[in-house]
Design an enzyme around this catalytic site. Structure first.
Site, mmCIF file in Angstrom:
data_model
loop_
_atom_site.group_PDB
_atom_site.id
_atom_site.type_symbol
_atom_site.label_atom_id
_atom_site.label_comp_id
_atom_site.label_asym_id
_atom_site.label_seq_id
_atom_site.Cartn_x
_atom_site.Cartn_y
_atom_site.Cartn_z
ATOM 1 N N HIS A 125 46.111 44.928 47.590
ATOM 2 C CA HIS A 125 47.339 45.477 46.983
ATOM 3 C C HIS A 125 48.433 44.428 46.986
ATOM 4 C CE1 HIS A 125 47.185 46.478 51.277
ATOM 5 N NE2 HIS A 125 48.506 46.425 51.304
ATOM 6 N N GLN A 126 49.161 44.441 45.887
ATOM 7 C CA GLN A 126 50.253 43.487 45.663
ATOM 8 C C GLN A 126 51.565 44.160 46.086
ATOM 9 O OE1 GLN A 126 50.696 40.410 43.413
ATOM 10 N NE2 GLN A 126 52.781 40.600 44.109
#
Ligand SMILES: [Zn+2]
Length: 167
Positions: A125-126
């Protein structure tokens, strides 16, 4: 979190660290959930292969996470279509945050692996963290859990409206 985050004091992160971890993956749970329950999962927007979730234990107001729907640990393993959509949804997140919260800057980053600080290491996840001048001084003021929960609900409503508007 990436290095600049260490300057932000976010004591409610302890709730996350101490909270019992569900056996499942909350990104997968959110991705699989019916969109009518998006508010429960803090889902702000869904694209075809990716989604945006408001961080329940934020480093700052408006701290979002952009993730693939598929349970994949490593950015380099994302199929090209998913990787492209992750970038596009990150760009959309930046546009929405700029319009809704008017930050002066952002920290963007991926913590790859537990050793690098990933809370959920096996679902990439960013992080998108809006920054304001002086926010390192401001955050302790709003650090009480009640205030945080109210501000989380308010942030969700405002940002969800922003994502719906800037589709
Ligand atoms: Zn997952």
């Amino acid at each position: 979190m990436i290095q600049p985050m260490q300057h932000l004091w976010a004591p409610w992160r302890m709730e996350f660290i101490k909270a019992p971890k569900p056996s499942g993956c909350f990104f997968c749970e959110a991705a699989a959930a019916d969109p009518s329950n998006d508010a429960t999962h803090l889902v702000l927007a869904r694209a075809e292969l990716t989604l945006v979730i408001l961080n329940r234990y934020p480093y700052n107001n408006g701290h979002l996470m952009v993730a693939p729907n598929a349970h994949l640990a490593d950015l380099e393993d994302l199929p090209a279509g998913t990787a492209n959509e992750l970038t596009a949804l990150t760009q959309r997140s930046l546009r929405v945050l700029r319009e809704v919260l008017a930050p002066q800057g952002f920290n963007l980053g991926i913590n790859a692996g537990k050793v690098a600080g990933a809370g959920v290491a096996d679902h990439v996840h960013q992080h998108v963290v809006p920054r304001w001048e002086g926010d390192t001084n401001f955050m302790p003021v709003v650090a009480q859990a009640k205030v945080l929960n109210e501000s989380l609900t308010k942030s969700y409503r405002e940002l969800r409206a922003g994502f719906d508007r800037l589709a």
